[in-house]
Design an enzyme around this catalytic site. Structure first.
Site, PDB file in Angstrom:
ATOM      1  N   GLU A  33       1.005  -1.451  -0.102  1.00  0.00           N
ATOM      2  CA  GLU A  33      -0.069  -0.306  -0.023  1.00  0.00           C
ATOM      3  C   GLU A  33       1.091   1.185  -0.219  1.00  0.00           C
ATOM      4  OE1 GLU A  33      -3.361   0.436  -1.236  1.00  0.00           O
ATOM      5  OE2 GLU A  33      -3.373  -1.404   0.812  1.00  0.00           O
ATOM      6  N   HIS A  34       0.656   2.649  -0.381  1.00  0.00           N
ATOM      7  CA  HIS A  34       1.161   3.293  -1.093  1.00  0.00           C
ATOM      8  C   HIS A  34       2.584   2.996  -1.363  1.00  0.00           C
ATOM      9  CE1 HIS A  34      -2.014   6.398   0.370  1.00  0.00           C
ATOM     10  NE2 HIS A  34      -2.177   5.682   0.735  1.00  0.00           N
ATOM     11  N   THR A  35       2.884   2.341  -2.606  1.00  0.00           N
ATOM     12  CA  THR A  35       4.097   1.896  -3.302  1.00  0.00           C
ATOM     13  C   THR A  35       3.795   2.203  -4.004  1.00  0.00           C
ATOM     14  OG1 THR A  35       3.385  -0.086  -3.002  1.00  0.00           O
ATOM     15  CG2 THR A  35       4.587  -0.115  -1.196  1.00  0.00           C
ATOM     16  N   GLY A 124     -16.432   5.569  -2.401  1.00  0.00           N
ATOM     17  CA  GLY A 124     -15.657   5.763  -1.629  1.00  0.00           C
ATOM     18  C   GLY A 124     -15.132   4.985  -0.573  1.00  0.00           C
ATOM     19  N   SER A 128     -11.584   1.191  -5.456  1.00  0.00           N
ATOM     20  CA  SER A 128     -11.080   1.327  -6.389  1.00  0.00           C
ATOM     21  C   SER A 128     -12.629   1.842  -6.882  1.00  0.00           C
ATOM     22  CB  SER A 128     -10.510   0.453  -7.528  1.00  0.00           C
ATOM     23  OG  SER A 128      -9.070   1.236  -6.481  1.00  0.00           O
ATOM     24  N   SER A 130     -13.610   4.226  -8.157  1.00  0.00           N
ATOM     25  CA  SER A 130     -13.733   5.418  -9.438  1.00  0.00           C
ATOM     26  C   SER A 130     -12.817   4.666 -10.613  1.00  0.00           C
ATOM     27  CB  SER A 130     -12.419   6.344  -9.160  1.00  0.00           C
ATOM     28  OG  SER A 130     -12.012   6.084  -8.158  1.00  0.00           O
ATOM     29  N   ASP A 174      -4.464   0.876  -8.939  1.00  0.00           N
ATOM     30  CA  ASP A 174      -5.937   0.163  -8.820  1.00  0.00           C
ATOM     31  C   ASP A 174      -6.354   0.362 -10.490  1.00  0.00           C
ATOM     32  OD1 ASP A 174      -5.893   1.656  -6.772  1.00  0.00           O
ATOM     33  OD2 ASP A 174      -6.612   3.489  -6.938  1.00  0.00           O
TER      34      ASP A 174
HETATM   35  C1  GLA Z   1      -5.205   4.614  -3.624  1.00  0.00           C
HETATM   36  C2  GLA Z   1      -3.634   5.726  -5.018  1.00  0.00           C
HETATM   37  C3  GLA Z   1      -3.400   4.312  -5.555  1.00  0.00           C
HETATM   38  C4  GLA Z   1      -2.958   3.661  -4.157  1.00  0.00           C
HETATM   39  C5  GLA Z   1      -3.855   3.713  -3.653  1.00  0.00           C
HETATM   40  C6  GLA Z   1      -2.625   3.690  -2.170  1.00  0.00           C
HETATM   41  O1  GLA Z   1      -5.940   3.526  -4.280  1.00  0.00           O
HETATM   42  O2  GLA Z   1      -4.720   5.496  -6.264  1.00  0.00           O
HETATM   43  O3  GLA Z   1      -2.982   4.390  -7.048  1.00  0.00           O
HETATM   44  O4  GLA Z   1      -1.636   4.390  -4.099  1.00  0.00           O
HETATM   45  O5  GLA Z   1      -4.476   4.621  -2.999  1.00  0.00           O
HETATM   46  O6  GLA Z   1      -1.940   2.303  -2.029  1.00  0.00           O
END
Ligand code: GLA
Length: 388
Positions: A33-35, A124, A128, A130, A174
């Site tokens: 996550e957040h990588t 939300g 994902s 979106s 995503d």
């Molecule tokens: C959101 C972003 C992704 C990703 C995640 C965290 O979903 O759209 O690109 O950065 O946060 O892992």
């Protein structure tokens, strides 16, 4: 589900001509996550929940779009040449953005199209929705207009439009998961190179349970962009002492050796998460391939702690869900999933303990937060495309 959308389309826009059906899934990220904007690895799978759409080409440069999930928006009649970046963040802005992105990237769209869509997933909630909405126009345009683009390109277009049209500086995870998903597999993706590997989930006695905290991650956009900036600042500091193009190029040892080059303490914590989370993801996939689910679960738990304490993208409700899950017998691992600040957790739970899991989590979550949570059993599915 698609029959319902088809019927609505025919009633609204007429039954004649070449009418085609599409689906684009949401995703759940198992670890990493957040990588994805730090040159690291991610490990998401596409879900069987997502957006269904029915479309037909038009002869002019208009679109007529209707979303059954938001009927109050009515039919949006728009000119495809008038699309311009904005931060309104409504479903049709995500779709217009992709059409704009196609043009920006040199793909001529010969005409507009009529479309009706319907979502089967919560918006939300960090799954994902979106990206799923973005992949719908990507696959519709690819198919209706025979565009010479593959599904990786569709993923990139979704990210490009979200970054440049909708003002959300997201990574590629995503859209990649939505475009490239494969049944019963998760995608081990190296976001630095876009090399990927489908890893069979092979869960015989376990289920992937998604728990929705029902806290919407609406304000996440600005905090997300902040995290991205903090990571970039940390990278710049590190680049004064070590030759790396992204945080993903460091392992734990490399980070510990060079971390004091990062001046700001907060940025140091952000970089620590990015580096360690990337390594956890690599180790977790190795463990899964060896059938060592216990090790995988332990890394999921560590991921949550790191997101909570170092990256600071969790929230009290997600922490309650993870903590309560960790206490339950038969839970292999549990963590927040997605961007954070609300949304869902993902847990791997022994199949025969799923009912007990739901019961205990519902009760304890309600007691501790006053909120009702919701559960979905994740079913890893195929990526976006035409379905009829
Ligand atoms: C959101 C972003 C992704 C990703 C995640 C965290 O979903 O759209 O690109 O950065 O946060 O892992």
């Amino acid at each position: 589900m698609i029959e319902k959308v088809l019927e609505e389309f025919k009633n609204r826009f007429g039954a004649e001509g070449d009418i085609r059906c599409y689906f684009a899934p949401g995703r759940v990220n198992l670890i990493g996550e957040h990588t994805d904007y730090n040159g690291g690895h991610v490990f998401p799978c596409a879900l069987s929940m997502g957006n269904y759409a029915v479309a037909r080409k038009r002869d002019d440069r208009k679109v007529r779009w209707f979303n059954m999930t938001y009927p109050d928006n009515g039919v949006k009649v728009l000119e495809i040449d008038s699309f311009a970046p904005n931060d309104n963040g409504l479903w049709y802005d995500y779709q217009a953005g992709v059409i704009w992105a196609l043009k920006e990237n040199g793909h001529e769209i010969p005409s507009g199209y009529d479309m009706v869509m319907l979502s089967t997933m919560p918006a939300g909630s960090g799954l994902s929705a979106s990206a799923s909405i973005e992949e719908i126009p990507a696959v519709i345009c690819k198919d209706l207009f025979d565009l010479p683009i593959d599904m990786v390109e569709c993923a990139k277009l979704g990210q490009y439009s979200e970054n440049n049209y909708n003002g959300m500086n997201c990574g590629i995870m995503d859209q990649f998961a939505s475009a490239m998903g494969k049944k019963d597999c998760a995608i081990f993706l190296d976001t630095a190179t876009l090399e990927y590997d489908y890893v069979p989930l092979n869960l015989k006695d376990e289920k992937i349970v998604i728990t929705n905290s029902k806290v919407k991650h609406q304000l996440a956009g600005s905090a997300y962009n902040d995290r991205r900036r903090e990571s970039e600042e940390a990278l710049k500091d590190l680049q004064t002492v070590v030759q790396i193009a992204s945080l993903g190029e460091l392992d734990e040892e490399g980070f510990e050796k060079h971390k004091d080059a990062i001046g700001n303490e907060i940025n140091k914590k952000r970089a620590k998460h990015a580096v360690y989370e990337n390594q956890r993801t690599i180790h977790a996939v190795e463990a899964l391939k060896k059938g060592d689910l216990e090790a995988f679960g332990k890394l999921m738990n560590e991921s949550h702690v790191s997101l909570r304490d170092d990256y600071e993208v969790s929230c009290p409700e997600l922490d309650v869900l993870a903590e309560e899950a960790w206490k339950i017998d038969g839970v292999i691992g549990s963590r927040m999933t997605g961007g954070g600040f609300g949304g869902c957790t993902v847990s791997i739970v022994k199949s025969d303990r799923v009912d007990a899991f739901k019961e205990t989590i519902s009760k304890n979550y309600k007691e501790r937060t006053g909120l009702d949570c919701e559960f979905y059993i994740a079913d890893a599915g195929d990526g976006a495309g035409r379905i009829g």
